[in-house]
Design a protein around this motif. Sequence first.
Motif, PDB file in Angstrom:
ATOM      1  N   LEU A 132      -7.640  -0.379   5.330  1.00 40.72           N
ATOM      2  CA  LEU A 132      -7.660  -1.057   4.024  1.00 40.72           C
ATOM      3  C   LEU A 132      -7.777  -2.571   4.225  1.00 40.72           C
ATOM      4  N   ASP A 133      -7.077  -3.104   5.239  1.00 40.77           N
ATOM      5  CA  ASP A 133      -7.130  -4.553   5.501  1.00 40.77           C
ATOM      6  C   ASP A 133      -8.549  -4.991   5.869  1.00 40.77           C
ATOM      7  N   ARG A 134      -9.246  -4.155   6.661  1.00 40.81           N
ATOM      8  CA  ARG A 134     -10.637  -4.502   7.028  1.00 40.81           C
ATOM      9  C   ARG A 134     -11.521  -4.535   5.775  1.00 40.81           C
ATOM     10  N   VAL A 149      -3.526   1.510   6.583  1.00 43.07           N
ATOM     11  CA  VAL A 149      -3.431   0.124   6.110  1.00 43.07           C
ATOM     12  C   VAL A 149      -4.372  -0.784   6.921  1.00 43.07           C
ATOM     13  N   ALA A 150      -4.504  -0.504   8.217  1.00 41.95           N
ATOM     14  CA  ALA A 150      -5.422  -1.313   9.044  1.00 41.95           C
ATOM     15  C   ALA A 150      -6.851  -1.193   8.515  1.00 41.95           C
ATOM     16  N   ASP A 196       0.846  -1.190   0.000  1.00 40.18           N
ATOM     17  CA  ASP A 196       0.000   0.000   0.000  1.00 40.18           C
ATOM     18  C   ASP A 196       0.886   1.247   0.000  1.00 40.18           C
ATOM     19  N   ARG A 224     -10.457  -4.999   2.684  1.00 43.76           N
ATOM     20  CA  ARG A 224     -10.044  -6.138   1.848  1.00 43.76           C
ATOM     21  C   ARG A 224     -10.655  -7.443   2.368  1.00 43.76           C
ATOM     22  N   ARG A 225     -10.685  -7.586   3.693  1.00 46.49           N
ATOM     23  CA  ARG A 225     -11.282  -8.817   4.266  1.00 46.49           C
ATOM     24  C   ARG A 225     -12.758  -8.913   3.864  1.00 46.49           C
ATOM     25  N   GLN A 281      -7.128  -9.122  -2.340  1.00 45.05           N
ATOM     26  CA  GLN A 281      -5.708  -9.127  -1.934  1.00 45.05           C
ATOM     27  C   GLN A 281      -5.000  -7.854  -2.386  1.00 45.05           C
ATOM     28  N   ARG A 330      -3.251  -4.437  -3.365  1.00 43.20           N
ATOM     29  CA  ARG A 330      -2.768  -3.282  -2.579  1.00 43.20           C
ATOM     30  C   ARG A 330      -3.341  -1.987  -3.179  1.00 43.20           C
TER      31      ARG A 330
END
Length: 329
Positions: free
Chosen positions: A80-82, A77-78, A59, A84-85, A90, A92
């Motif tokens: 974005l990860d949520r 990023v935290a 990212d 993405r989940r 996957q 970036r």
Amino acid sequence: MSGRPHEASARACANIALAKYWGKSDVKRNLPAVPSISMTLDQLVTETRVRFDPSLDADNVRLDGRRASTEEAARVVAMLDRVRRQARLQTRARVSSHNHFPTAAGLASSASGFAALAAAASAAAGLRQSARRLSALARASSASAARSIFGGFVELPAGKRGDADLAARQLAPPGHWNLRLIVAQTATGPKKVGSTEGMERSRKTSPYYTTWIGQAPKWARTIKRAIKDRDLDALGLAMEQSTLAFHCCAITSTPSIVYWAPQTLTALDTVRGLRERGVSAWATMDAGPHVKTLCDASDAARVRQALDRTAGVTRTWVTKPGPGVEVHS
Ligand code: ADP
């Protein structure tokens, strides 16, 4: 998601807590220990663009035209990860965000920043989220961001431990009440102690923390009723009490957290002086030295002039109830 980049932009406004938020009931899930009520502010705007790009290995986060610091990027990023989940993705992303007002200075850039990011990232990932879901997503990064998803007057209830879905809700739209909030900037540069760290320090060390947690719901109830009734005196009084009680917790923490500067008290004195002259003007301060004054639209010019003339006030903004988050694909 196909091989081509997916992108979206969002625009969100910061908000001012009328009933203050200070303290978490669950740090991991970022749940507030007290209910808070806010007004979304039309002039304090963040714009964020998110582009999921299969050609990226990591990212890439830019904030206000510069590369984000490690800490700033980690919070983005935290989020974005949520997203993405939820989207089973996957890829970036490239994130570029602009706060059209000072960042990390006690003017709630985290509120507008994470509301805009939640909305832009969700849209770019192809998720169709309700405002409620977006609010819960934003809240996981910053509780005040949950409120910035909605326009006008907004409530975020206290969260109980483990409550994954806590979200804010709108109490009244922007047109409900023609109020103004005059923001008087009294210093420049980032605040000394971030809100998350400050809240935890208060919880662990302030002898007044338990009293604050016990009393805060009462002010929130009064403020909710005052919004419904458009009763500025009732709202202002409860807002000032809520403000002073939360600062009391911060000041009595160990080590002490004093967000005020000498000019904060000078500006507070200006607001009290206006009241003595019959103007219904009421002050609040967040985790920073700036003084924000609530008044009727018809008094805004007079209140601003008085604050502009106050020693130590470097800049003022006049803001009114603003809209909720908007997405542009
Ligand atoms: P503030 O009073 O401005 O909310 P905080 O210290 O509570 O101050 O939050 C500021 C932090 O919020 C920044 O250091 C950064 O990590 C994050 N932040 C602010 N603006 C944005 C933005 N537009 N996009 C993503 N993160 C942001």
